[in-house]
Scaffold this motif. Structure first.
Motif, PDB file in Angstrom:
ATOM      1  N   CYS A  72       3.792   0.564   2.651  1.00  0.00           N
ATOM      2  CA  CYS A  72       3.693  -0.550   3.594  1.00  0.00           C
ATOM      3  C   CYS A  72       3.578  -1.873   2.841  1.00  0.00           C
ATOM      4  O   CYS A  72       2.803  -1.996   1.895  1.00  0.00           O
TER       5      CYS A  72
ATOM      6  N   PRO B 264      -0.210   6.454   3.395  1.00  0.00           N
ATOM      7  CA  PRO B 264      -0.440   6.185   4.825  1.00  0.00           C
ATOM      8  C   PRO B 264      -1.941   6.018   5.060  1.00  0.00           C
ATOM      9  O   PRO B 264      -2.761   6.675   4.405  1.00  0.00           O
TER      10      PRO B 264
ATOM     11  N   LEU C  45       5.133  -8.508   8.619  1.00  0.00           N
ATOM     12  CA  LEU C  45       5.698  -7.558   7.671  1.00  0.00           C
ATOM     13  C   LEU C  45       6.586  -8.325   6.704  1.00  0.00           C
ATOM     14  O   LEU C  45       7.137  -9.368   7.058  1.00  0.00           O
TER      15      LEU C  45
ATOM     16  N   HIS D 185      -0.079  -2.085  15.038  1.00  0.00           N
ATOM     17  CA  HIS D 185      -1.164  -3.068  15.094  1.00  0.00           C
ATOM     18  C   HIS D 185      -1.720  -3.018  16.511  1.00  0.00           C
ATOM     19  O   HIS D 185      -0.995  -3.321  17.471  1.00  0.00           O
TER      20      HIS D 185
ATOM     21  N   HIS E  99      -5.175  -0.640  12.785  1.00  0.00           N
ATOM     22  CA  HIS E  99      -3.825  -0.606  12.233  1.00  0.00           C
ATOM     23  C   HIS E  99      -3.550   0.801  11.711  1.00  0.00           C
ATOM     24  O   HIS E  99      -4.452   1.461  11.203  1.00  0.00           O
ATOM     25  N   ARG E 100      -2.304   1.231  11.795  1.00  0.00           N
ATOM     26  CA  ARG E 100      -1.892   2.521  11.242  1.00  0.00           C
ATOM     27  C   ARG E 100      -0.578   2.307  10.499  1.00  0.00           C
ATOM     28  O   ARG E 100       0.349   1.722  11.043  1.00  0.00           O
ATOM     29  N   THR E 101      -0.531   2.794   9.254  1.00  0.00           N
ATOM     30  CA  THR E 101       0.692   2.687   8.470  1.00  0.00           C
ATOM     31  C   THR E 101       1.184   4.083   8.108  1.00  0.00           C
ATOM     32  O   THR E 101       0.410   5.036   8.066  1.00  0.00           O
TER      33      THR E 101
ATOM     34  N   ILE F 112       4.637   0.571  11.291  1.00  0.00           N
ATOM     35  CA  ILE F 112       3.241   0.147  11.229  1.00  0.00           C
ATOM     36  C   ILE F 112       2.833  -0.201  12.655  1.00  0.00           C
ATOM     37  O   ILE F 112       3.614  -0.775  13.407  1.00  0.00           O
TER      38      ILE F 112
ATOM     39  N   GLN G 227      10.683  -1.228   6.467  1.00  0.00           N
ATOM     40  CA  GLN G 227       9.757  -0.217   5.972  1.00  0.00           C
ATOM     41  C   GLN G 227       9.432   0.770   7.077  1.00  0.00           C
ATOM     42  O   GLN G 227       9.820   0.562   8.225  1.00  0.00           O
TER      43      GLN G 227
ATOM     44  N   ASP H 231       3.882  -1.067  18.021  1.00  0.00           N
ATOM     45  CA  ASP H 231       4.751  -1.024  16.849  1.00  0.00           C
ATOM     46  C   ASP H 231       5.164  -2.437  16.467  1.00  0.00           C
ATOM     47  O   ASP H 231       5.506  -3.245  17.328  1.00  0.00           O
TER      48      ASP H 231
ATOM     49  N   GLU I 216       0.852  -1.189   0.000  1.00  0.00           N
ATOM     50  CA  GLU I 216       0.000   0.000   0.000  1.00  0.00           C
ATOM     51  C   GLU I 216       0.886   1.236   0.000  1.00  0.00           C
ATOM     52  O   GLU I 216       1.807   1.344   0.806  1.00  0.00           O
TER      53      GLU I 216
END
Length: 136
Positions: free
Chosen positions: A108, A56, A73, A82, A102-104, A80, A77, A86, A53
């Motif tokens: 990603c 962000p 992963l 979850h 989740h945050r990227t 990220i 990178q 981290d 992806e």
């Protein structure tokens, strides 16, 4: 019958609908052209997916009943998160059935495999528990 497919998406709605074994809602956090690549491989009971992806984003997911998902992963990178933790390329996430956030940070790359619970769980006792994080 085993099969594989590679998809390229420029719209988040068809992308989130194509993801197997989970219900997913995506929310890009910056402006820009959405681009995601999804590779899916199915070997009867074993489903594998690879994700890449560009933007962000924050996404919310919930595993569908009857499957167990293991995520990871697929290289070095940007960060990220979850469920607020981290992740590093050394971490493996065994997903449960709770809603996950989740945050990227963009660019990603991650993968997931899933099996039916009936197939996976008899073998779970063979795994050294200290090597896995069960994120709840």
């Amino acid at each position: 019958m085993p099969w594989s497919k590679v998809f390229v998406f420029r719209d988040p709605f068809p992308y989130q609908a194509a993801i197997r074994a989970a219900d997913v809602e995506l929310y890009p956090t910056t402006r820009g052209e959405f681009r995601a690549e999804l590779t899916q491989i199915t070997l009867n009971q074993l489903w594998m997916q690879r994700f890449h992806e560009k933007l962000p984003q924050v996404f919310v997911s919930k595993i569908k009943p009857g499957r167990r998902v293991i995520g990871f992963l697929t290289g070095e990178q940007p960060a990220i998160q979850h469920c607020g933790m981290d992740l590093s390329p050394r971490d493996i996430v065994i997903c449960n059935y709770d809603v996950m956030h989740h945050r990227t940070a963009g660019d990603c790359r991650f993968g997931a495999m899933s099996l039916t619970q009936m197939i996976l769980m008899p073998h779970a006792k063979l795994w050294p528990v200290t090597n896995f994080r069960d994120h709840r």
